[in-house]
Design an enzyme around this catalytic site. Sequence first.
Site, mmCIF file in Angstrom:
data_model
loop_
_atom_site.group_PDB
_atom_site.id
_atom_site.type_symbol
_atom_site.label_atom_id
_atom_site.label_comp_id
_atom_site.label_asym_id
_atom_site.label_seq_id
_atom_site.Cartn_x
_atom_site.Cartn_y
_atom_site.Cartn_z
ATOM 1 C CE1 TYR A 1 0.858 1.177 4.227
ATOM 2 C CE2 TYR A 1 -0.575 -0.656 4.836
ATOM 3 C CZ TYR A 1 0.362 0.304 5.164
ATOM 4 O OH TYR A 1 0.798 0.414 6.458
ATOM 5 C CG HIS B 1 -4.929 -2.145 4.731
ATOM 6 N ND1 HIS B 1 -5.070 -3.481 4.501
ATOM 7 C CD2 HIS B 1 -5.390 -1.528 3.617
ATOM 8 C CE1 HIS B 1 -5.589 -3.672 3.298
ATOM 9 N NE2 HIS B 1 -5.798 -2.495 2.742
#
Length: 408
Positions: A160, A217
């Site tokens: 990410y 996340h």
Amino acid sequence: MKITKAKVFVGGPKKNYVTLKIETDQGVYGIGDATLNNRETLPAHYLENYLIPNLLGKDPRNIEDIWQFFYRGAYFRRGPIAMAAYGAIDMALWDIKGKLAGMPVYQLLGGKSREGAMVYAHATGSDLEDLMESIAHYVEDGYKAVRVQCGIPGMPTASYAVPEKKGDTKNYITDYSGIRPNLEIWDTEKYMRFMPDALAEIRARFGPDLHILHDVHHRLLPREAAAFAKAVEQVNLFWMEDPTPAEDQDALKLIRQHSTTPVAIGEVFNSVFDCNKLIENELIDFIRVAATYVGGITPLRRIVDLAGLHHVRTGFHGAPSHSPISMAAQHHVNAWAPNFGVQEYLVLGTPECDALFPSEHRMEDGMVFVSDAPGLGVDFDETEAARYEYQPGSHPVVRLQDGTMWNY
Ligand code: CS2
Ligand code: MG
């Protein structure tokens, strides 16, 4: 009026978009998105084997009844695969209804509450300097809100935080070299030591006006998430996203008790029943459900209304795993929603993607301006689609340094 035919296509430019096209006896058709990132063939099979045979012959104008027929009729309800498949049907039916009415879908929902809807971009960096450059690039482009993800010193860079360049989709989370996932390593202590200070530096560099968002996340434990939320309070984040795994709703209470940092959650939810308690107890500030995973515009609209009663604003998921069809569905809901907050919109738009999904929605200065074309305002080019097929790919999986499995 009757549904005469429905087809599913899987594929796209460096993506496995799952697209449903519903045709009617009156020449009007509608399109929907069932892309379940990382498990794309499953909603496609559900559509082909169970849902489409039951759709044929139905009146496409009865959107509500068709939704209830599939949802209540399944007996074993919910789950992301089923809801993504219902979501595609629902979007396609709203597309048809809009075309029949000669109106864009936002008019059918109640009309516009605003002209443009603010979106946030993804700024990433393998280190803080890299990230600062990436943020500056989006600020220059006119974005008012930016999500910031950074490589953590001493920890291999997570997917990410890998730079995403406009027009380049190859690095976006999914690796298409096969079905077996890559491995990423997570270290909470390193993250907790680095990230709050990094966020403070970003605020100092870009000033008070920029909306800064950060995605955790699902990686922290409830106590760690509460400590993180407290540590970044002075940064004045627009939101802290998915601080803890979504299944443990009590974790959000602990975060609330310790800080006023706004919390956003819901990209993995697939029903109103995943978020009604969080909304009613005012434990979250933004609801991140997506039109696809939650079963379409019909249930999305209900969640938005419930959220509005409790000061919870929208911040729908909009990772590039969504096709332009579900993004269009969300643009219409965003245009109407009185409690709109922000829309995630990572523009990796390639000429190939634009050719596959010709669209009239416009993006300018970090805002989306919804199309006025009847229906969803996005089309699907079947000739282009014939160039693509399913490519096996996978998200990474995450382990701690000692090998323990962790949350992706
Ligand atoms: C992420 C997603 O956009 C986000 O906020 O959390 O990119 C997520 O990792 C992917 O959608 C998973 O498919
Ligand atoms: Mg997220």
